[in-house]
Design a protein around this motif. Sequence first.
Motif, PDB file in Angstrom:
ATOM      1  N   LYS A  23      85.632 157.254  91.712  1.00 46.78           N
ATOM      2  CA  LYS A  23      84.273 157.948  91.389  1.00 46.78           C
ATOM      3  C   LYS A  23      84.190 159.503  91.426  1.00 46.78           C
ATOM      4  O   LYS A  23      83.920 160.026  90.980  1.00 46.78           O
ATOM      5  N   SER A  24      84.875 159.390  92.938  1.00 48.77           N
ATOM      6  CA  SER A  24      84.787 161.197  93.654  1.00 48.77           C
ATOM      7  C   SER A  24      85.659 161.905  92.698  1.00 48.77           C
ATOM      8  O   SER A  24      85.008 163.453  92.509  1.00 48.77           O
ATOM      9  N   ALA A  25      86.614 161.138  92.637  1.00 51.39           N
ATOM     10  CA  ALA A  25      87.816 162.113  91.302  1.00 51.39           C
ATOM     11  C   ALA A  25      86.732 162.282  89.944  1.00 51.39           C
ATOM     12  O   ALA A  25      87.369 163.749  89.793  1.00 51.39           O
ATOM     13  N   ILE A  26      86.926 161.995  89.101  1.00 46.95           N
ATOM     14  CA  ILE A  26      86.185 161.320  87.820  1.00 46.95           C
ATOM     15  C   ILE A  26      84.544 162.117  87.700  1.00 46.95           C
ATOM     16  O   ILE A  26      84.769 162.551  87.359  1.00 46.95           O
ATOM     17  N   HIS A  27      83.876 161.089  88.681  1.00 45.32           N
ATOM     18  CA  HIS A  27      82.403 161.596  88.518  1.00 45.32           C
ATOM     19  C   HIS A  27      81.781 163.291  88.598  1.00 45.32           C
ATOM     20  O   HIS A  27      81.086 163.922  88.772  1.00 45.32           O
ATOM     21  N   GLY A  28      82.613 163.044  90.577  1.00 46.41           N
ATOM     22  CA  GLY A  28      82.200 163.466  91.644  1.00 46.41           C
ATOM     23  C   GLY A  28      83.309 165.399  90.759  1.00 46.41           C
ATOM     24  O   GLY A  28      83.041 166.296  91.910  1.00 46.41           O
ATOM     25  N   LYS A  29      83.938 165.186  90.403  1.00 45.69           N
ATOM     26  CA  LYS A  29      84.469 165.948  89.513  1.00 45.69           C
ATOM     27  C   LYS A  29      85.643 166.455  90.596  1.00 45.69           C
ATOM     28  O   LYS A  29      85.649 167.899  90.750  1.00 45.69           O
ATOM     29  N   GLN A  30      86.597 165.993  91.372  1.00 39.02           N
ATOM     30  CA  GLN A  30      87.251 166.139  92.736  1.00 39.02           C
ATOM     31  C   GLN A  30      87.935 166.570  92.534  1.00 39.02           C
ATOM     32  O   GLN A  30      88.861 167.057  93.263  1.00 39.02           O
ATOM     33  N   GLY A  31      88.813 165.663  91.549  1.00 36.02           N
ATOM     34  CA  GLY A  31      90.294 165.357  90.801  1.00 36.02           C
ATOM     35  C   GLY A  31      91.191 165.045  91.716  1.00 36.02           C
ATOM     36  O   GLY A  31      90.783 164.756  93.010  1.00 36.02           O
ATOM     37  N   LEU A  32      91.976 165.891  92.088  1.00 33.14           N
ATOM     38  CA  LEU A  32      93.605 165.128  92.994  1.00 33.14           C
ATOM     39  C   LEU A  32      92.456 165.102  94.211  1.00 33.14           C
ATOM     40  O   LEU A  32      93.103 164.703  95.445  1.00 33.14           O
ATOM     41  N   GLU A  33      92.100 165.833  94.913  1.00 36.32           N
ATOM     42  CA  GLU A  33      91.232 166.278  95.939  1.00 36.32           C
ATOM     43  C   GLU A  33      90.089 165.193  96.542  1.00 36.32           C
ATOM     44  O   GLU A  33      89.983 165.529  97.993  1.00 36.32           O
ATOM     45  N   ALA A  34      89.930 164.544  95.584  1.00 35.80           N
ATOM     46  CA  ALA A  34      89.881 163.048  95.781  1.00 35.80           C
ATOM     47  C   ALA A  34      90.263 162.032  96.663  1.00 35.80           C
ATOM     48  O   ALA A  34      89.675 161.460  97.553  1.00 35.80           O
ATOM     49  N   SER A  35      92.583 162.435  96.964  1.00 35.30           N
ATOM     50  CA  SER A  35      92.727 161.877  97.407  1.00 35.30           C
ATOM     51  C   SER A  35      92.499 161.102  99.163  1.00 35.30           C
ATOM     52  O   SER A  35      91.712 162.169  99.543  1.00 35.30           O
ATOM     53  N   THR A  36      92.335 160.214  99.885  1.00 37.38           N
ATOM     54  CA  THR A  36      92.918 159.577 101.010  1.00 37.38           C
ATOM     55  C   THR A  36      93.663 159.520 101.389  1.00 37.38           C
ATOM     56  O   THR A  36      94.722 158.862 100.639  1.00 37.38           O
ATOM     57  N   ALA A  37      93.560 158.551 102.686  1.00 33.73           N
ATOM     58  CA  ALA A  37      94.807 158.484 103.224  1.00 33.73           C
ATOM     59  C   ALA A  37      95.261 156.782 102.695  1.00 33.73           C
ATOM     60  O   ALA A  37      96.818 157.189 102.877  1.00 33.73           O
ATOM     61  N   GLY A  38      94.288 156.628 102.107  1.00 37.28           N
ATOM     62  CA  GLY A  38      95.071 154.760 101.540  1.00 37.28           C
ATOM     63  C   GLY A  38      95.101 155.213 100.236  1.00 37.28           C
ATOM     64  O   GLY A  38      95.313 153.818  99.458  1.00 37.28           O
TER      65      GLY A  38
END
Length: 261
Positions: free
Chosen positions: A238-253
Amino acid sequence: MWRNSYVGNLSLFYEIEEKLKQGHNVVLISNHQTEADPIIISLLLEKTNPLIAENMIFVAGDRVITDPLCKPFSMGRNLLCVYSKKHMYDIPELAEMKRKANTRSLKEMALLLRGGSKIVWIAASGGRDRPDPFTEEWYPALFDSSSVDNMRRLIEHSGTPGHVYPLALLCYDIMPPPRQVEKEIGEKRIITFHGAGLSIAPQISFPEIAAACKESEAKDVYSQALYKSVSEQYNVLKSAIHGKQGLEASTAGVSLSQPWN
Protein backbone atom coordinates in the motif's frame (compact mmCIF):
# COMPACT_ATOMS: atom_id res chain seq x y z
CA MET A 1 -1.07 -1.77 -14.79
CA TRP A 2 2.68 -2.39 -14.84
CA ARG A 3 4.24 1.04 -14.31
CA ASN A 4 3.04 1.21 -10.72
CA SER A 5 3.10 -2.52 -9.88
CA TYR A 6 5.43 -4.41 -7.57
CA VAL A 7 6.41 -7.90 -6.40
CA GLY A 8 7.74 -8.43 -2.90
CA ASN A 9 10.47 -10.97 -2.07
CA LEU A 10 10.91 -12.34 -5.57
CA SER A 11 13.68 -14.65 -4.33
CA LEU A 12 11.09 -16.67 -2.42
CA PHE A 13 9.20 -17.39 -5.63
CA TYR A 14 12.42 -18.86 -7.04
CA GLU A 15 12.69 -20.92 -3.85
CA ILE A 16 9.16 -22.20 -4.39
CA GLU A 17 9.90 -23.15 -7.99
CA GLU A 18 12.79 -25.32 -6.77
CA LYS A 19 10.54 -27.04 -4.24
CA LEU A 20 7.98 -27.76 -6.96
CA LYS A 21 10.69 -29.26 -9.17
CA GLN A 22 11.63 -31.51 -6.24
CA GLY A 23 8.07 -32.83 -6.05
CA HIS A 24 6.99 -30.79 -3.02
CA ASN A 25 3.58 -29.17 -2.62
CA VAL A 26 3.12 -25.49 -1.79
CA VAL A 27 0.04 -23.70 -0.46
CA LEU A 28 -0.24 -19.92 -0.57
CA ILE A 29 -2.52 -18.56 2.16
CA SER A 30 -3.68 -15.21 0.84
CA ASN A 31 -6.08 -12.34 1.15
CA HIS A 32 -8.57 -11.87 -1.69
CA GLN A 33 -9.40 -8.55 -3.37
CA THR A 34 -11.33 -9.21 -6.55
CA GLU A 35 -12.29 -11.96 -9.02
CA ALA A 36 -9.40 -10.78 -11.18
CA ASP A 37 -6.88 -11.99 -8.56
CA PRO A 38 -5.90 -15.22 -10.40
CA ILE A 39 -5.06 -13.51 -13.67
CA ILE A 40 -3.29 -10.61 -11.92
CA ILE A 41 -1.10 -13.00 -9.92
CA SER A 42 -0.23 -14.91 -13.08
CA LEU A 43 0.58 -11.73 -15.02
CA LEU A 44 2.83 -10.44 -12.24
CA LEU A 45 4.83 -13.69 -12.25
CA GLU A 46 4.71 -14.82 -15.89
CA LYS A 47 8.11 -13.36 -16.84
CA THR A 48 10.19 -14.34 -13.80
CA ASN A 49 8.38 -17.47 -12.61
CA PRO A 50 6.48 -19.06 -15.51
CA LEU A 51 6.32 -22.43 -13.74
CA ILE A 52 4.29 -20.85 -10.95
CA ALA A 53 2.26 -18.55 -13.21
CA GLU A 54 1.16 -21.39 -15.49
CA ASN A 55 0.55 -24.13 -12.93
CA MET A 56 -0.94 -22.40 -9.90
CA ILE A 57 -4.28 -23.89 -8.83
CA PHE A 58 -6.76 -21.35 -7.49
CA VAL A 59 -9.43 -22.29 -4.98
CA ALA A 60 -12.14 -19.94 -6.21
CA GLY A 61 -15.70 -19.04 -5.32
CA ASP A 62 -18.52 -19.99 -7.64
CA ARG A 63 -18.96 -16.39 -8.86
CA VAL A 64 -15.86 -16.64 -11.01
CA ILE A 65 -17.73 -19.05 -13.28
CA THR A 66 -21.30 -17.82 -12.85
CA ASP A 67 -20.99 -14.02 -13.04
CA PRO A 68 -20.68 -12.99 -16.74
CA LEU A 69 -18.39 -10.07 -15.85
CA CYS A 70 -16.03 -12.29 -13.86
CA LYS A 71 -15.81 -15.25 -16.24
CA PRO A 72 -13.22 -13.68 -18.60
CA PHE A 73 -10.79 -13.22 -15.72
CA SER A 74 -10.89 -16.96 -15.05
CA MET A 75 -10.18 -18.11 -18.60
CA GLY A 76 -6.97 -20.09 -18.85
CA ARG A 77 -6.64 -20.44 -15.06
CA ASN A 78 -6.58 -23.69 -13.10
CA LEU A 79 -9.62 -23.45 -10.83
CA LEU A 80 -11.16 -25.57 -8.12
CA CYS A 81 -14.47 -23.97 -7.26
CA VAL A 82 -16.05 -23.96 -3.80
CA TYR A 83 -19.07 -22.25 -2.31
CA SER A 84 -18.20 -19.70 0.36
CA LYS A 85 -19.74 -20.02 3.82
CA LYS A 86 -20.99 -16.46 3.29
CA HIS A 87 -23.22 -17.63 0.43
CA MET A 88 -24.01 -21.17 1.57
CA TYR A 89 -27.59 -20.32 2.58
CA ASP A 90 -28.40 -17.55 0.10
CA ILE A 91 -30.92 -19.99 -1.39
CA PRO A 92 -31.67 -22.48 1.42
CA GLU A 93 -32.88 -25.26 -0.87
CA LEU A 94 -29.47 -25.26 -2.64
CA ALA A 95 -27.41 -25.54 0.54
CA GLU A 96 -27.09 -29.33 0.40
CA MET A 97 -26.00 -29.22 -3.25
CA LYS A 98 -23.34 -26.65 -2.35
CA ARG A 99 -22.02 -28.77 0.53
CA LYS A 100 -21.73 -31.82 -1.75
CA ALA A 101 -19.95 -29.74 -4.39
CA ASN A 102 -17.45 -28.51 -1.77
CA THR A 103 -16.83 -32.09 -0.64
CA ARG A 104 -16.06 -33.11 -4.23
CA SER A 105 -13.63 -30.20 -4.59
CA LEU A 106 -11.82 -31.19 -1.38
CA LYS A 107 -11.49 -34.76 -2.59
CA GLU A 108 -10.11 -33.53 -5.90
CA MET A 109 -7.64 -31.32 -4.04
CA ALA A 110 -6.48 -34.28 -1.96
CA LEU A 111 -5.89 -36.35 -5.12
CA LEU A 112 -3.93 -33.53 -6.76
CA LEU A 113 -1.70 -33.04 -3.71
CA ARG A 114 -0.90 -36.75 -3.53
CA GLY A 115 0.72 -36.40 -6.94
CA GLY A 116 3.13 -33.75 -5.64
CA SER A 117 4.55 -30.66 -7.39
CA LYS A 118 1.32 -28.70 -6.86
CA ILE A 119 1.03 -25.03 -5.91
CA VAL A 120 -2.35 -23.94 -4.55
CA TRP A 121 -3.67 -20.44 -3.80
CA ILE A 122 -6.51 -20.09 -1.33
CA ALA A 123 -8.26 -17.03 0.10
CA ALA A 124 -8.35 -17.87 3.80
CA SER A 125 -11.07 -15.34 4.65
CA GLY A 126 -13.63 -17.10 2.47
CA GLY A 127 -14.38 -13.91 0.55
CA ARG A 128 -13.13 -10.60 -0.77
CA ASP A 129 -11.56 -7.84 1.31
CA ARG A 130 -13.81 -4.87 2.09
CA PRO A 131 -13.07 -1.32 3.25
CA ASP A 132 -13.60 -0.28 6.85
CA PRO A 133 -17.08 1.34 6.92
CA PHE A 134 -15.82 4.24 9.04
CA THR A 135 -12.29 4.95 7.79
CA GLU A 136 -12.79 3.74 4.18
CA GLU A 137 -9.37 2.05 4.48
CA TRP A 138 -8.92 -1.31 2.76
CA TYR A 139 -7.25 -4.12 4.65
CA PRO A 140 -7.11 -7.95 4.45
CA ALA A 141 -10.23 -9.61 5.81
CA LEU A 142 -9.66 -11.81 8.86
CA PHE A 143 -8.78 -15.42 8.09
CA ASP A 144 -11.05 -18.35 8.87
CA SER A 145 -8.85 -20.62 10.98
CA SER A 146 -10.89 -23.68 9.93
CA SER A 147 -10.11 -23.02 6.24
CA VAL A 148 -6.41 -22.62 7.03
CA ASP A 149 -6.42 -25.80 9.10
CA ASN A 150 -8.20 -27.78 6.35
CA MET A 151 -5.45 -26.90 3.87
CA ARG A 152 -2.74 -27.69 6.40
CA ARG A 153 -4.25 -31.12 7.03
CA LEU A 154 -4.58 -31.82 3.30
CA ILE A 155 -0.88 -31.12 2.88
CA GLU A 156 0.11 -33.21 5.91
CA HIS A 157 -1.90 -36.19 4.69
CA SER A 158 -0.77 -36.01 1.06
CA GLY A 159 2.28 -38.21 1.64
CA THR A 160 4.42 -35.54 -0.04
CA PRO A 161 6.50 -32.76 1.60
CA GLY A 162 4.44 -29.58 1.83
CA HIS A 163 4.97 -25.92 2.67
CA VAL A 164 2.64 -23.06 3.61
CA TYR A 165 3.55 -19.47 2.68
CA PRO A 166 1.66 -16.23 3.50
CA LEU A 167 0.95 -14.16 0.40
CA ALA A 168 -0.41 -10.60 0.17
CA LEU A 169 -2.21 -9.12 -2.81
CA LEU A 170 -3.22 -5.51 -3.47
CA CYS A 171 -5.28 -4.89 -6.60
CA TYR A 172 -8.78 -3.86 -5.51
CA ASP A 173 -8.72 -0.64 -7.54
CA ILE A 174 -8.75 -2.65 -10.76
CA MET A 175 -12.25 -4.02 -10.06
CA PRO A 176 -13.47 -3.15 -6.54
CA PRO A 177 -16.19 -5.37 -5.07
CA PRO A 178 -19.39 -3.82 -3.69
CA ARG A 179 -19.02 -2.33 -0.21
CA GLN A 180 -21.39 -4.96 1.22
CA VAL A 181 -21.74 -8.68 0.56
CA GLU A 182 -24.48 -9.19 -2.04
CA LYS A 183 -26.45 -12.38 -2.62
CA GLU A 184 -27.44 -11.82 -6.23
CA ILE A 185 -25.23 -12.48 -9.25
CA GLY A 186 -24.67 -9.40 -11.39
CA GLU A 187 -23.08 -6.94 -9.00
CA LYS A 188 -22.48 -3.43 -10.33
CA ARG A 189 -18.73 -3.12 -10.96
CA ILE A 190 -16.31 -0.45 -12.17
CA ILE A 191 -13.09 -1.50 -13.94
CA THR A 192 -10.07 0.82 -14.09
CA PHE A 193 -6.35 0.81 -14.89
CA HIS A 194 -4.29 0.75 -11.70
CA GLY A 195 -1.09 -0.56 -10.19
CA ALA A 196 -1.09 -3.91 -8.42
CA GLY A 197 1.13 -5.54 -5.84
CA LEU A 198 2.05 -9.07 -4.82
CA SER A 199 4.29 -10.13 -1.95
CA ILE A 200 5.27 -13.39 -0.30
CA ALA A 201 6.95 -14.06 3.05
CA PRO A 202 8.91 -17.08 4.33
CA GLN A 203 6.91 -20.21 5.05
CA ILE A 204 5.39 -20.57 8.51
CA SER A 205 5.71 -23.96 10.19
CA PHE A 206 2.71 -25.33 12.09
CA PRO A 207 4.80 -27.64 14.35
CA GLU A 208 6.85 -24.65 15.52
CA ILE A 209 3.69 -22.68 16.29
CA ALA A 210 2.05 -25.65 18.02
CA ALA A 211 5.10 -26.27 20.21
CA ALA A 212 4.86 -22.74 21.61
CA CYS A 213 1.20 -22.75 22.67
CA LYS A 214 -1.56 -24.95 24.06
CA GLU A 215 -2.77 -27.69 21.73
CA SER A 216 -6.32 -26.32 21.82
CA GLU A 217 -5.05 -22.91 20.65
CA ALA A 218 -2.63 -24.04 17.93
CA LYS A 219 -5.08 -23.84 15.02
CA ASP A 220 -6.09 -20.26 15.81
CA VAL A 221 -2.57 -19.09 16.65
CA TYR A 222 -1.28 -20.51 13.35
CA SER A 223 -4.00 -18.74 11.37
CA GLN A 224 -3.27 -15.49 13.21
CA ALA A 225 0.46 -15.77 12.42
CA LEU A 226 -0.29 -16.14 8.71
CA TYR A 227 -2.75 -13.24 8.81
CA LYS A 228 -0.24 -11.00 10.59
CA SER A 229 2.36 -11.68 7.91
CA VAL A 230 -0.11 -10.99 5.10
CA SER A 231 -1.22 -7.74 6.75
CA GLU A 232 2.37 -6.54 7.19
CA GLN A 233 3.17 -7.25 3.56
CA TYR A 234 -0.06 -5.60 2.45
CA ASN A 235 0.88 -2.40 4.25
CA VAL A 236 4.22 -2.31 2.40
CA LEU A 237 2.45 -2.75 -0.94
CA LYS A 238 0.00 0.00 0.00
CA SER A 239 2.87 2.38 0.78
CA ALA A 240 4.52 1.55 -2.54
CA ILE A 241 1.39 1.95 -4.69
CA HIS A 242 -1.05 4.25 -2.92
CA GLY A 243 1.61 6.10 -0.94
CA LYS A 244 3.62 6.46 -4.17
CA GLN A 245 6.84 5.45 -2.43
CA GLY A 246 7.64 2.84 -5.07
CA LEU A 247 10.66 0.67 -4.40
CA GLU A 248 11.58 2.88 -1.46
CA ALA A 249 8.70 1.33 0.48
CA SER A 250 10.81 -1.83 0.84
CA THR A 251 11.50 -2.97 4.40
CA ALA A 252 13.78 -5.51 6.06
CA GLY A 253 11.05 -8.11 5.58
CA VAL A 254 9.72 -7.12 2.14
CA SER A 255 12.10 -6.39 -0.74
CA LEU A 256 10.15 -4.89 -3.65
CA SER A 257 11.03 -5.17 -7.30
CA GLN A 258 9.53 -4.65 -10.75
CA PRO A 259 10.61 -7.90 -12.40
CA TRP A 260 9.41 -7.01 -15.93
CA ASN A 261 11.92 -4.17 -16.25
